[in-house]
Design a protein around this motif. Structure first.
Motif, PDB file in Angstrom:
ATOM      1  N   PRO A 144      76.167  42.382  65.282  1.00  0.00           N
ATOM      2  CA  PRO A 144      75.035  43.297  65.058  1.00  0.00           C
ATOM      3  C   PRO A 144      75.408  44.327  63.996  1.00  0.00           C
ATOM      4  CG  PRO A 144      76.204  43.873  67.080  1.00  0.00           C
ATOM      5  CD  PRO A 144      76.851  42.624  66.563  1.00  0.00           C
ATOM      6  N   SER A 184      77.293  50.443  61.195  1.00  0.00           N
ATOM      7  CA  SER A 184      76.398  51.622  61.208  1.00  0.00           C
ATOM      8  C   SER A 184      75.043  51.349  60.572  1.00  0.00           C
ATOM      9  CB  SER A 184      77.051  52.818  60.490  1.00  0.00           C
ATOM     10  OG  SER A 184      78.331  53.025  60.973  1.00  0.00           O
ATOM     11  N   ASN A 185      74.560  50.111  60.637  1.00  0.00           N
ATOM     12  CA  ASN A 185      73.252  49.745  60.078  1.00  0.00           C
ATOM     13  C   ASN A 185      72.494  48.863  61.068  1.00  0.00           C
ATOM     14  OD1 ASN A 185      72.695  50.383  57.021  1.00  0.00           O
ATOM     15  ND2 ASN A 185      74.891  50.012  57.202  1.00  0.00           N
ATOM     16  N   PRO A 186      71.740  49.470  62.001  1.00  0.00           N
ATOM     17  CA  PRO A 186      71.138  48.688  63.088  1.00  0.00           C
ATOM     18  C   PRO A 186      70.044  47.715  62.670  1.00  0.00           C
ATOM     19  CG  PRO A 186      70.478  50.998  63.216  1.00  0.00           C
ATOM     20  CD  PRO A 186      71.491  50.909  62.125  1.00  0.00           C
ATOM     21  N   ASP A 187      69.608  47.740  61.419  1.00  0.00           N
ATOM     22  CA  ASP A 187      68.549  46.797  61.014  1.00  0.00           C
ATOM     23  C   ASP A 187      69.107  45.480  60.470  1.00  0.00           C
ATOM     24  OD1 ASP A 187      66.716  48.682  61.677  1.00  0.00           O
ATOM     25  OD2 ASP A 187      66.595  49.512  59.657  1.00  0.00           O
ATOM     26  N   HIS A 197      84.172  49.391  66.443  1.00  0.00           N
ATOM     27  CA  HIS A 197      82.989  48.767  67.052  1.00  0.00           C
ATOM     28  C   HIS A 197      83.054  47.243  66.984  1.00  0.00           C
ATOM     29  CE1 HIS A 197      78.817  47.698  67.784  1.00  0.00           C
ATOM     30  NE2 HIS A 197      78.593  48.920  68.204  1.00  0.00           N
ATOM     31  N   ASP A 212      66.009  46.343  68.891  1.00  0.00           N
ATOM     32  CA  ASP A 212      67.355  46.614  69.404  1.00  0.00           C
ATOM     33  C   ASP A 212      68.256  45.442  68.992  1.00  0.00           C
ATOM     34  OD1 ASP A 212      69.676  46.840  70.885  1.00  0.00           O
ATOM     35  OD2 ASP A 212      68.666  47.598  72.678  1.00  0.00           O
ATOM     36  N   ILE A 213      68.983  45.618  67.923  1.00  0.00           N
ATOM     37  CA  ILE A 213      69.732  44.499  67.333  1.00  0.00           C
ATOM     38  C   ILE A 213      70.870  44.024  68.248  1.00  0.00           C
ATOM     39  CG2 ILE A 213      71.454  45.786  65.952  1.00  0.00           C
ATOM     40  CD1 ILE A 213      69.373  42.794  64.764  1.00  0.00           C
ATOM     41  N   GLU A 214      71.448  44.947  69.003  1.00  0.00           N
ATOM     42  CA  GLU A 214      72.538  44.511  69.900  1.00  0.00           C
ATOM     43  C   GLU A 214      71.974  43.642  71.027  1.00  0.00           C
ATOM     44  OE1 GLU A 214      75.524  47.213  71.175  1.00  0.00           O
ATOM     45  OE2 GLU A 214      75.744  48.092  69.176  1.00  0.00           O
ATOM     46  N   LYS A 239      66.618  47.639  76.777  1.00  0.00           N
ATOM     47  CA  LYS A 239      67.497  48.786  76.525  1.00  0.00           C
ATOM     48  C   LYS A 239      68.257  49.210  77.781  1.00  0.00           C
ATOM     49  CE  LYS A 239      65.680  50.679  72.367  1.00  0.00           C
ATOM     50  NZ  LYS A 239      64.378  50.970  71.865  1.00  0.00           N
ATOM     51  N   THR A 292      75.076  47.304  63.930  1.00  0.00           N
ATOM     52  CA  THR A 292      75.627  48.555  64.457  1.00  0.00           C
ATOM     53  C   THR A 292      77.144  48.619  64.243  1.00  0.00           C
ATOM     54  OG1 THR A 292      75.483  47.371  66.568  1.00  0.00           O
ATOM     55  CG2 THR A 292      73.899  49.144  66.214  1.00  0.00           C
ATOM     56  N   SER A 293      77.792  47.462  64.100  1.00  0.00           N
ATOM     57  CA  SER A 293      79.231  47.464  63.810  1.00  0.00           C
ATOM     58  C   SER A 293      79.500  47.996  62.407  1.00  0.00           C
ATOM     59  CB  SER A 293      79.822  46.048  63.918  1.00  0.00           C
ATOM     60  OG  SER A 293      79.871  45.635  65.256  1.00  0.00           O
TER      61      SER A 293
END
Ligand code: PLP
Length: 386
Positions: free
Chosen positions: A334, A339-342, A7, A316-318, A384, A336-337
């Motif tokens: 972000p 696996s933690n979107p916050d 990612h 939406d962090i991205e 989104k 999400t890279s």
């Protein structure tokens, strides 16, 4: 072999080459070749003498000696020079693991340190680092996860992305746990020398023969483009890595090896100024975060040059990070890279000028983004679907 996309690499490929200010990276400010030539007195004659023939499989002898002297207790026979430590990770996982093997990995972590094993068919047991614990590794959890079934324990301290680290006593406890299980201990020391409060943790190889230590010039030495890393391991382990290397990269370039050797022999010339800059930048970052508590919370890192900052109220962090690139030309990673979107990974290894400008743009982005999010009900829907 089926492997999931990395990612972080996809994210960086999209933006890294075009943004004005990069606060996404986990390394210090990069050096130019001109700076290296000056600092290490590399003359045109030195370069002209290099013959671009095949190099040795484990690395040029001078380079292995330099690496062994600086990081491996003087034991050059335990050194394999690699094309970045990412090559070492790939060779280790594919040479030492088999489908069904149980391995203990940190979570979150740099993705290569677990996704390759997963693609081989290994069973992952995750040792979690939690924001609520200031990302401190919980050893009671490690004792529960590590058992005689554990084939390999993969750790990285100081840790990317949280900056967490271990005390020397905790490192020793980890070695005991690995030894008790007869497991390989993969010790990724990419950020070993970038420490703020604690000691530089020494190579576990001094105490445990089944440890494999990884190092690199990409992070603390500001030379990610040189593509030089290494692993320190028992010669029998290196023999197994060589079998696979013979089908992949074969060796390093003699040109790269020469430059790396010169650099490592006097490594403090690169390390010390960047460490001083990182210390200074860290104080700026902490003070910025204290003034922006409504937007972010962060744990002061013990090492490395990045933090894993918790972002408040961004859905939406991205999208948030993409808009930061589009409107302010500043790059973050972000969560999400990992696996933690916050969360976001924020690197402070860059120049102080860049960090100051990036933080000021980030403040502005937080204000306008949150306002927009609050006042436009359809905002999230639009973001989104964009
Ligand atoms: C923890 C960790 N290990 C290894 C690597 C690989 O770096 P390189 O291949 O440039 O040595 C990275 C890169 O981000 C990393 O963060």
């Amino acid at each position: 072999m089926k492997i999931v996309p990395a990612h972080l690499e996809y994210w960086l490929r999209d933006y890294y080459f075009t943004v004005e200010i990069d606060i996404s990276c986990s390394g210090v400010e990069n050096f130019s070749f001109g700076e290296l030539r000056e600092l290490f007195n590399i003359t045109p004659d030195d370069l002209d003498r290099i013959v671009l023939r095949d190099s040795r499989t484990l690395g040029d002898q001078d380079l292995r000696t330099a690496i062994g002297n600086r990081w491996g207790n003087g034991k050059a026979e335990r050194v394999m020079a690699t094309n970045g430590s990412s090559e070492a990770i790939y060779l280790i996982m594919h040479s030492l693991l088999e489908p069904g093997d149980e391995i203990v990995v940190l979570d979150p972590a740099y993705q290569q340190l677990y996704s390759i094993a997963e693609s081989i068919g290994c069973r992952l047991k995750r040792w979690r680092l939690r924001f609520e614990d200031s990302f401190r590794p919980d050893f009671s959890e490690a004792r529960h996860l590590i058992s005689p079934h554990t084939r390999m324990i993969v750790v990285n301290f100081p840790h990317n992305p949280t900056g967490a680290s271990l005390t020397l006593a905790e490192r020793d406890e980890l070695i005991e746990l690995a030894a008790g299980a007869g497991a390989y201990l993969v010790w990724d020391a990419a950020f070993a020398e970038l420490t703020y409060d604690g000691p530089v943790l020494p190579d576990p190889g001094e105490r445990y023969d089944r440890s494999i230590t990884l190092g690199t010039l990409s992070k603390a030495y500001g030379l990610p483009g040189l593509r030089v890393g290494w692993c320190l391991a028992a010669p029998e382990v290196l023999d197994r890595l060589v079998r696979l290397r013979d089908y992949t990269t074969l060796a390093l370039s003699p040109l790269v090896e020469h430059i790396a050797t010169r650099v490592i022999e006097n490594g403090d010339l690169l390390l010390q100024p960047r460490l001083a800059q990182a210390r200074h930048n860290l104080e700026l970052l902490v003070s910025w975060a204290n003034h922006h508590r409504e937007f972010v919370s962060m744990v002061r890192p013990q090492g490395g040059v990045c933090v894993f900052a918790r972002v408040h109220g961004v859905d939406d962090i991205e999208d948030f990070c993409r808009q930061l690139v589009d409107k302010y030309s500043v790059l973050l990673v972000p969560g999400t890279s990992f696996s933690n979107p916050d969360y976001v990974r924020l690197g402070f290894g860059c120049s102080t000028k860049d960090l100051t400008a990036a933080l000021s743009r980030l403040s502005e982005h937080f204000h306008t983004y949150k306002q927009l999010q609050a006042t436009t009900p359809e905002f999230n829907q639009i973001a989104k679907s964009a």
